[in-house]
Design an enzyme around this catalytic site. Structure first.
Site, short mmCIF file in Angstrom:
data_model
loop_
_atom_site.label_atom_id
_atom_site.label_comp_id
_atom_site.label_asym_id
_atom_site.label_seq_id
_atom_site.Cartn_x
_atom_site.Cartn_y
_atom_site.Cartn_z
N ARG A 86 -13.63 16.25 -2.85
CA ARG A 86 -12.39 15.50 -2.71
C ARG A 86 -11.70 15.71 -1.36
O ARG A 86 -11.48 14.77 -0.63
CB ARG A 86 -11.41 15.87 -3.84
CG ARG A 86 -10.22 14.93 -3.92
CD ARG A 86 -9.22 15.35 -4.98
NE ARG A 86 -9.83 15.57 -6.28
CZ ARG A 86 -9.17 16.06 -7.33
NH1 ARG A 86 -7.89 16.40 -7.20
NH2 ARG A 86 -9.76 16.25 -8.49
N TYR A 99 -2.23 -8.18 -1.26
CA TYR A 99 -1.79 -8.97 -0.11
C TYR A 99 -2.64 -8.74 1.13
O TYR A 99 -2.80 -9.64 1.95
CB TYR A 99 -0.33 -8.66 0.23
CG TYR A 99 0.63 -8.95 -0.89
CD1 TYR A 99 0.76 -10.23 -1.42
CD2 TYR A 99 1.42 -7.94 -1.44
CE1 TYR A 99 1.63 -10.50 -2.45
CE2 TYR A 99 2.31 -8.21 -2.47
CZ TYR A 99 2.41 -9.48 -2.97
OH TYR A 99 3.28 -9.75 -3.99
N HIS A 112 -16.29 5.48 -7.28
CA HIS A 112 -15.19 6.46 -7.21
C HIS A 112 -14.19 6.22 -8.34
O HIS A 112 -13.15 5.59 -8.13
CB HIS A 112 -14.50 6.36 -5.85
CG HIS A 112 -13.64 7.53 -5.51
ND1 HIS A 112 -14.14 8.74 -5.09
CD2 HIS A 112 -12.29 7.68 -5.51
CE1 HIS A 112 -13.15 9.58 -4.85
NE2 HIS A 112 -12.02 8.96 -5.10
#
Length: 747
Positions: A29, A119, A75
């Protein structure tokens, strides 16, 4: 079925589970791999984009699609972490070389967040495709099954430069952190080439190529002499400064300006706003009178923070003040931690380059082994086709005489003519000698008739000659490490030629910023705090003139010196310290500032119990009492600290400090509970403790009872309390022992 109960030590299970968790965070991680310099989430985002075909010459695609594919295939840890990684990969003010080409609002250097993923749009940069994702189809890295074993993903990406240095890395794991600054791509490539030519090169020699970090925000590194030790050990502190330029007024009416055009990398985000706020505080607190206006004129073109100056301002002194009193000079902590062979390791500059170079040899070995295998297969096929063209009449006769393709294939491979009809015995004898390989036989059977044209046969021979040349080239590269080194160097030179950029950060041994504050004239002032906890100081003469109004309108009135500190003790056990000079010095009728704004005190979470000056505090011991009846005496030397906030008392869960008295050992203490119990005892029965202690029990409380009031007084004093709205003469109470129940007063 009988139960199988396993008995084990609980602490062992906890220890093993925590270690497994810690290693998972470190390796899977937070810490990048030394080979490709990427964390798992970054690697998976780039690979998912590559799989989606989001090449630099293709249209942008919605970020939500990229995040969805990454999460669904590789993931499964939430969309926000994936999108955050995608955003950072696009931000050229955080990365030495941005890897993603974003379209839309991907945040700003001033800390504005990116727009929602629905967006924004993104695709890969050409640099990323050429340097990070090339040759994935040539078996250059290992692939493993994804989390649900429905897809394959690369263990690392075949990155051709030391990405750990080029883009740096930041991550917080369990018990360790990584913090690697970005460097200039061209300099890093030169250093790798120098290492490949001489693996015995020293860190000092490498630093002839890599001058130091190259932060995307520019600025200056001003401790050049310390960089060698940082690069040799992998850890240390880099001192950064922003770039300050003096702009004289163009006309007589124009004011001179100080312009901050580059900032330290550590100032990215909310720290820009804090920097401007800090300058405002310096002006408000009268640390400088040279600044008349502050404006932030930053735009897409870059940072531009403008300070307008009064006439004849001392520019050098002001610049030094900015370095000393704000984040315009800051330190970047370096800890070059990365994963090497599944273990976290702090790496030196040379070690990072060494691991990257070894990875390049591994990539090229696997690449050219794959290419060689393919060319050898093509060589075999071309040899079969050329041989077949030389005996094409026999091949046609075999095909026409066979009843199925199986017979024809058997004849071509094994010379088995038993079931095939030949026109002559000679043809049959010749067919019996055939020994094509399976691959050659398949190619012959699939060969089209136009291949028999003369020019096509010549083309076939040219292709065969080209294949032989490639095989010789690949064998030469794989058989000679020096030749492979030249190939790596050639690739690196091509990358540098196409993608290298100018250095942004200057490296120097800067002089320490020297700033001497104007000496403060010591004077008596009076601190005022009203019932809304607005605070200010006024001069002693003003206090004397308005003494009656001062005490009527303010909750706390404390005479002190302007060089002193104010101590604020709260019911949560905290002590907040404020310099009197940081408190607004105003006229009596002026409105002060909320205590929250000039200290760490939070009025929404805690309440003030005691306010006093540090000088006043020094002559006493403090008697702490909590709602649950816990008490202790603390020497005030415990509170001689530098920090703005410290824990003044440890509290049990759900407990609160209700009283803090300045007292000596000869005083009397009366505790009053909510149920009307009074306990009177001598203060010297309360032992002295450290500020980190909970203390001892002052009174035995019945269920649902709590200490409501604390009285501290000398034995000769007349003191009255109150219970159920009626007065209680505390002097008449019998002196008892601490930690008893006390007497219930019946009125």
């Amino acid at each position: 079925m009988a139960e199988n109960i396993i008995k084990t030590e609980y602490s062992e299970i906890m220890q093993k589970s925590y270690i497994d968790y810690a290693m998972s965070v470190i390796c899977a991680r937070a810490v990048p791999d030394a080979r490709d310099g990427l964390k798992p989430v970054q690697r998976r985002v780039l690979y998912a984009m590559n799989e989606l075909g989001l090449n630099y010459d293709k249209p942008h695609r919605k970020s939500a699609r990229i995040v969805g594919d990454t999460m669904g295939k590789f993931h499964p840890h939430g969309d926000s972490s994936i999108y955050d990684a995608l955003v950072v990969l696009e931000q050229d003010f955080k990365k030495g070389m941005a890897l993603v080409d974003g379209h839309g609002n991907f945040g700003s250097i001033e800390g504005d967040g990116a727009a929602a993923m629905r967006y924004t749009e993104a695709k890969l940069k050409k640099f990323t495709q050429d340097v990070y994702l090339a040759d994935l189809d040539k078996n250059v890295v290992d692939f493993v099954a994804n989390f649900d074993e429905t897809e394959k993903e690369p263990v690392v990406l075949p990155v051709r430069v030391p990405n750990l240095l080029v883009n740096g890395a930041e991550g917080i794991a369990v018990g360790m952190t990584t913090s690697i600054p970005a460097h200039n791509l061209g300099e890093v490539v030169d250093a790798v080439i120098a290492y490949l030519k001489n693996t015995g090169i020293t860190t000092m020699e490498l630093m002839e190529y890599i001058k130091g970090p190259d932060f995307p925000t520019g600025g200056f590194v001003v401790n050049k002499s310390e960089l060698r030790e940082i690069y040799e050990t992998g850890s240390g502190k880099i001192k950064l400064r922003g770039k300050v330029e003096f702009e004289p007024g163009k006309r007589k009416t124009d004011k001179d300006k100080l312009v901050i055009s580059e900032i330290p990398y550590t100032m990215i985000g909310a720290n820009i706003g804090k920097f401007i706020s800090d300058i405002c505080m310096l002006v408000e607190n009268k640390k400088t009178a040279d600044i008349t206006d502050i404006s932030n004129e930053s735009s897409k073109e870059g940072i531009r923070i403008v300070l307008e100056l009064r006439k004849n301002a001392d520019v050098k002194k002001l610049e030094n003040m900015l370095y000393k009193k704000t984040k315009l000079e800051d330190t970047f902590g370096v800890n070059m931690l990365a994963i090497v062979d599944n273990r976290p390791e702090v790496l030196s500059l040379k070690k990072i380059i060494e691991h990257s170079s070894n990875f390049q040899y591994e990539i090229l070995t696997r690449k050219y082994t794959t290419l060689l295998t393919k060319e050898l297969e093509q060589k075999e096929i071309k040899e079969g086709l050329i041989r077949a063209c030389n005996i094409i009449d026999l091949i046609i006769e075999i095909l026409r005489g066979s009843s199925n393709i199986k017979q024809a294939r058997d004849c071509l491979i094994n010379g088995n003519t038993g079931k095939i009809r030949f026109k002559s015995e000679a043809s049959e004898k010749e067919a019996a000698t055939l020994n094509f390989t399976e691959r050659q036989a398949t190619a012959i059977l699939e060969m089209r008739l136009y291949k028999l044209i003369g020019l096509e046969i010549l083309s076939l021979k040219k292709e065969y000659d080209a294949i032989l040349k490639k095989i010789a080239e690949y064998e030469k590269i794989l058989g000679n490490r020096d030749v492979m080194t030249k190939v790596i160097i050639k690739d690196l030179e091509d990358i540098r030629k196409e993608y290298a950029v100018e250095r942004k950060t200057a490296i120097e041994d800067g002089q320490a910023a020297v700033y001497e504050e104007n000496p403060v004239t010591e004077q008596e002032v009076v601190l005022l705090m009203d019932r809304f906890e607005y605070i200010k100081t006024i001069d002693a003469a003003s206090y004397e003139r308005n003494k009656e109004a001062v005490h009527a309108e303010n909750k706390r009135v404390i005479p002190c010196m302007n060089t002193d500190k104010i101590c604020i003790f709260t019911d949560t056990g905290n002590l907040h310290l404020i310099k009197v000079l940081d408190i607004p010095y105003l006229k009596f009728r002026d409105k002060g500032k909320p205590v929250d704004n000039i200290s760490n005190y939070n009025s929404k979470q805690e309440n003030i119990v005691l306010v006093c000056s540090a000088a006043e505090l020094a002559a006493n011991k403090l008697l702490f009492t909590t709602r649950q009846g816990m008490m202790k005496m603390v020497d005030t030397k415990e509170f001689e600290v530098v920090k703005k906030t410290v824990a003044a008392s440890k509290l049990a869960e759900g407990d609160r400090v209700i009283s803090i008295w300045k007292t000596g050992p000869d005083t009397l203490v009366v505790l009053q509970t909510a149920k009307g119990y009074f306990l009177k005892f001598r203060a010297d029965e309360v032992p002295e403790k450290k500020k980190g202690a909970i203390g001892v029990r002052g009174i035995k409380l019945s269920e649902d009872d709590f200490v409501e009031e604390v009285y501290v007084f000398e034995e000769s004093e007349e003191t009255q309390g109150e219970s159920a709205g009626k007065p209680v003469d505390l002097k008449k109470l019998k002196i008892a022992k601490r930690d008893t129940k006390g007497t219930k007063i019946r009125l």
